[in-house]
Structure formats: structure tokens, C-alpha cells
Design a protein around this motif. Sequence first.
Motif, PDB file in Angstrom:
ATOM      1  N   GLN A   1      94.102  43.713   4.145  1.00 31.83           N
ATOM      2  CA  GLN A   1      93.613  44.675   3.168  1.00 31.83           C
ATOM      3  C   GLN A   1      93.348  44.052   1.804  1.00 31.83           C
ATOM      4  O   GLN A   1      92.415  44.412   1.116  1.00 31.83           O
ATOM      5  CB  GLN A   1      94.611  45.825   3.024  1.00 31.83           C
ATOM      6  CG  GLN A   1      94.655  46.726   4.255  1.00 31.83           C
ATOM      7  CD  GLN A   1      95.646  47.854   4.106  1.00 31.83           C
ATOM      8  OE1 GLN A   1      96.436  47.889   3.166  1.00 31.83           O
ATOM      9  NE2 GLN A   1      95.625  48.789   5.040  1.00 31.83           N
ATOM     10  N   LYS A   2      94.154  43.105   1.396  1.00 35.16           N
ATOM     11  CA  LYS A   2      93.985  42.485   0.083  1.00 35.16           C
ATOM     12  C   LYS A   2      92.722  41.638   0.006  1.00 35.16           C
ATOM     13  O   LYS A   2      92.293  41.280  -1.077  1.00 35.16           O
ATOM     14  CB  LYS A   2      95.202  41.622  -0.261  1.00 35.16           C
ATOM     15  CG  LYS A   2      96.471  42.432  -0.508  1.00 35.16           C
ATOM     16  CD  LYS A   2      97.612  41.542  -0.974  1.00 35.16           C
ATOM     17  CE  LYS A   2      98.863  42.371  -1.266  1.00 35.16           C
ATOM     18  NZ  LYS A   2      99.996  41.527  -1.716  1.00 35.16           N
ATOM     19  N   GLU A   3      92.143  41.317   1.166  1.00 33.93           N
ATOM     20  CA  GLU A   3      90.933  40.519   1.189  1.00 33.93           C
ATOM     21  C   GLU A   3      89.692  41.365   0.956  1.00 33.93           C
ATOM     22  O   GLU A   3      88.606  40.841   0.761  1.00 33.93           O
ATOM     23  CB  GLU A   3      90.798  39.801   2.541  1.00 33.93           C
ATOM     24  CG  GLU A   3      91.970  38.884   2.866  1.00 33.93           C
ATOM     25  CD  GLU A   3      92.128  37.770   1.849  1.00 33.93           C
ATOM     26  OE1 GLU A   3      91.095  37.290   1.347  1.00 33.93           O
ATOM     27  OE2 GLU A   3      93.271  37.415   1.541  1.00 33.93           O
ATOM     28  N   THR A   4      89.833  42.700   0.978  1.00 32.06           N
ATOM     29  CA  THR A   4      88.692  43.572   0.791  1.00 32.06           C
ATOM     30  C   THR A   4      88.287  43.596  -0.675  1.00 32.06           C
ATOM     31  O   THR A   4      89.056  43.959  -1.548  1.00 32.06           O
ATOM     32  CB  THR A   4      89.021  45.007   1.247  1.00 32.06           C
ATOM     33  OG1 THR A   4      89.401  44.958   2.633  1.00 32.06           O
ATOM     34  CG2 THR A   4      87.818  45.911   1.089  1.00 32.06           C
ATOM     35  N   VAL A   5      87.039  43.203  -0.938  1.00 35.43           N
ATOM     36  CA  VAL A   5      86.544  43.150  -2.309  1.00 35.43           C
ATOM     37  C   VAL A   5      85.867  44.459  -2.692  1.00 35.43           C
ATOM     38  O   VAL A   5      86.012  44.969  -3.781  1.00 35.43           O
ATOM     39  CB  VAL A   5      85.554  41.967  -2.465  1.00 35.43           C
ATOM     40  CG1 VAL A   5      84.976  41.944  -3.869  1.00 35.43           C
ATOM     41  CG2 VAL A   5      86.243  40.646  -2.144  1.00 35.43           C
ATOM     42  N   GLU A   6      85.113  44.995  -1.766  1.00 38.23           N
ATOM     43  CA  GLU A   6      84.358  46.210  -2.047  1.00 38.23           C
ATOM     44  C   GLU A   6      84.485  47.166  -0.878  1.00 38.23           C
ATOM     45  O   GLU A   6      84.361  46.771   0.276  1.00 38.23           O
ATOM     46  CB  GLU A   6      82.875  45.870  -2.259  1.00 38.23           C
ATOM     47  CG  GLU A   6      81.997  47.080  -2.510  1.00 38.23           C
ATOM     48  CD  GLU A   6      80.531  46.705  -2.617  1.00 38.23           C
ATOM     49  OE1 GLU A   6      79.720  47.613  -2.863  1.00 38.23           O
ATOM     50  OE2 GLU A   6      80.219  45.516  -2.441  1.00 38.23           O
ATOM     51  N   VAL A   7      84.747  48.437  -1.177  1.00 40.54           N
ATOM     52  CA  VAL A   7      84.839  49.452  -0.138  1.00 40.54           C
ATOM     53  C   VAL A   7      83.683  50.420  -0.320  1.00 40.54           C
ATOM     54  O   VAL A   7      83.538  51.035  -1.372  1.00 40.54           O
ATOM     55  CB  VAL A   7      86.180  50.222  -0.209  1.00 40.54           C
ATOM     56  CG1 VAL A   7      86.191  51.343   0.821  1.00 40.54           C
ATOM     57  CG2 VAL A   7      87.339  49.271   0.020  1.00 40.54           C
ATOM     58  N   ARG A   8      82.827  50.512   0.684  1.00 46.92           N
ATOM     59  CA  ARG A   8      81.695  51.429   0.622  1.00 46.92           C
ATOM     60  C   ARG A   8      82.020  52.671   1.437  1.00 46.92           C
ATOM     61  O   ARG A   8      82.362  52.567   2.608  1.00 46.92           O
ATOM     62  CB  ARG A   8      80.428  50.762   1.161  1.00 46.92           C
ATOM     63  CG  ARG A   8      79.895  49.668   0.251  1.00 46.92           C
ATOM     64  CD  ARG A   8      78.730  48.966   0.897  1.00 46.92           C
ATOM     65  NE  ARG A   8      79.157  48.223   2.077  1.00 46.92           N
ATOM     66  CZ  ARG A   8      78.311  47.565   2.867  1.00 46.92           C
ATOM     67  NH1 ARG A   8      77.029  47.586   2.632  1.00 46.92           N
ATOM     68  NH2 ARG A   8      78.781  46.900   3.917  1.00 46.92           N
ATOM     69  N   LYS A   9      81.903  53.824   0.809  1.00 51.03           N
ATOM     70  CA  LYS A   9      82.221  55.076   1.479  1.00 51.03           C
ATOM     71  C   LYS A   9      80.929  55.790   1.860  1.00 51.03           C
ATOM     72  O   LYS A   9      79.976  55.811   1.095  1.00 51.03           O
ATOM     73  CB  LYS A   9      83.068  55.965   0.575  1.00 51.03           C
ATOM     74  CG  LYS A   9      84.458  55.411   0.297  1.00 51.03           C
ATOM     75  CD  LYS A   9      85.245  56.365  -0.586  1.00 51.03           C
ATOM     76  CE  LYS A   9      86.642  55.830  -0.872  1.00 51.03           C
ATOM     77  NZ  LYS A   9      87.480  55.809   0.328  1.00 51.03           N
ATOM     78  N   LEU A  10      80.929  56.380   3.042  1.00 58.27           N
ATOM     79  CA  LEU A  10      79.778  57.149   3.487  1.00 58.27           C
ATOM     80  C   LEU A  10      79.921  58.597   3.046  1.00 58.27           C
ATOM     81  O   LEU A  10      81.021  59.114   2.918  1.00 58.27           O
ATOM     82  CB  LEU A  10      79.683  57.105   5.009  1.00 58.27           C
ATOM     83  CG  LEU A  10      79.434  55.745   5.663  1.00 58.27           C
ATOM     84  CD1 LEU A  10      79.343  55.919   7.174  1.00 58.27           C
ATOM     85  CD2 LEU A  10      78.169  55.107   5.131  1.00 58.27           C
ATOM     86  N   SER A  11      78.783  59.240   2.839  1.00 61.30           N
ATOM     87  CA  SER A  11      78.807  60.673   2.556  1.00 61.30           C
ATOM     88  C   SER A  11      79.240  61.412   3.812  1.00 61.30           C
ATOM     89  O   SER A  11      79.203  60.868   4.928  1.00 61.30           O
ATOM     90  CB  SER A  11      77.406  61.139   2.145  1.00 61.30           C
ATOM     91  OG  SER A  11      76.522  61.031   3.249  1.00 61.30           O
TER      92      SER A  11
END
Length: 218
Positions: free
Chosen positions: A89-99
Amino acid sequence: MSDNIEVEEESLFEAPPMAEQERMIEAVLFASAEPVTLKEMEARMPHGCDAAEAMVYVRRRYEGRGVQVMKIGDAYALRTAADLGYLMQKETVEVRKLSRAAIETLAIIAYHQPVTRAEIEEIRGVSVSRGTVDQLLELEWIRFGRRKMTPGRPVTFVVTEGFLDHFGLENARDLPGLKELRSAGLLENRPPMGMMPQVGEGEDEPESTEGQSELFED
């Protein structure tokens, strides 16, 4: 003398030992950013190798390990064991959320593929905006399928191997059931229409999925 030469020539075409073939499979999987099919592996390996047999041993050897060999469609890839995903989880730089519209559209395609835009709209009860489909195409989670043999020959949509890979699925039959989706918050416990829920009338509007299941986060 000639007999010895013939024996030496024949030996050049003998397949490497199975242990060596397993090492080759591991090397290819480790170096490949994308899942690799058995046919692609065998094309890289020496003449006489049996990638399918070697893969059986490799997968067996990785069972229960932190890294496992996952089958994705017709291809294979090395992936972190599902129960250890939290370590990354700490490696995630950007989280893109869907509508919500995109999540429901993606779910309908996954469960009903191949499905047309009109069929998606009939199941959801609202029109599907072009932006929603474009977003899923851009993520490479869906692709165009064959045209349907109905008047107008509308194009269909299907999920991609990238979608299966992202969610750790071998094929679409491994998708969770409605009960699991509702418990994850994806369907918001709304009554299903067909296999998926019906939403209110009107055009798709981008909505935040804050609090939705992490199942559809990239």
C-alpha cells in the motif's frame, strides 16, 4: 567414427532437463511486465521444450509463497500473494477513483459480456455517457468486442485481461457474486434489475466513490 558424430548431432536437438526449463519459465515471468502465454514462452525456449509441463511444476513450487504464478486468461504472470497486498500500500503514489456510473457500467460489462451500450442502459435504467465509456477504455479495463448480429450491428463491450490482472482473476467466472458486491458497498444494497441494480433516471453524472469498495480503485 561416423556413429559418434551422429550421436553428437542428435544430442543437439534434445530438450534441456525439466529443471532447466522451469528456470527458463521463471526468468521469462520475472522479466515480463505483462502476462505471457505458454505459446510465447515456448517460442523463446530451446527446441523440444514443453512450457506447459514446466509451468505445472513452477506453479506448484510457488504455492503458498509470497510471490505466486497467477493465470490470467490464457497467460501467466508473477504476482504478489493476495493476502500480502497490504504490504504494497505504501508504494501507491496515486489513487484514481471511478464515478459510481463508471463502476456500475464496468460491473455490468463484466457480468453480461459481450454487452451493447443499449443493453447497459436498459440494465442501469439510465443513459450511459460517452465519458464513462471513454474512461474505462482509457484504463484498458474494457475493449470493443464483436458487433452483435442484430439490426444496426451495434458494437459490444467486454472486459480485458488487464481488468482480470488488476483484480487477480483468472477469468470473468471468478467474479464475486451479488452478495459479496453488496457487502463491499458496490451495489449499495439496491434491488437488482436482472443481475445488476437499477438507478434513478437521468444522464450519468460523475460522482465521488469515497467510501466505495476498494475493489474498483486503481
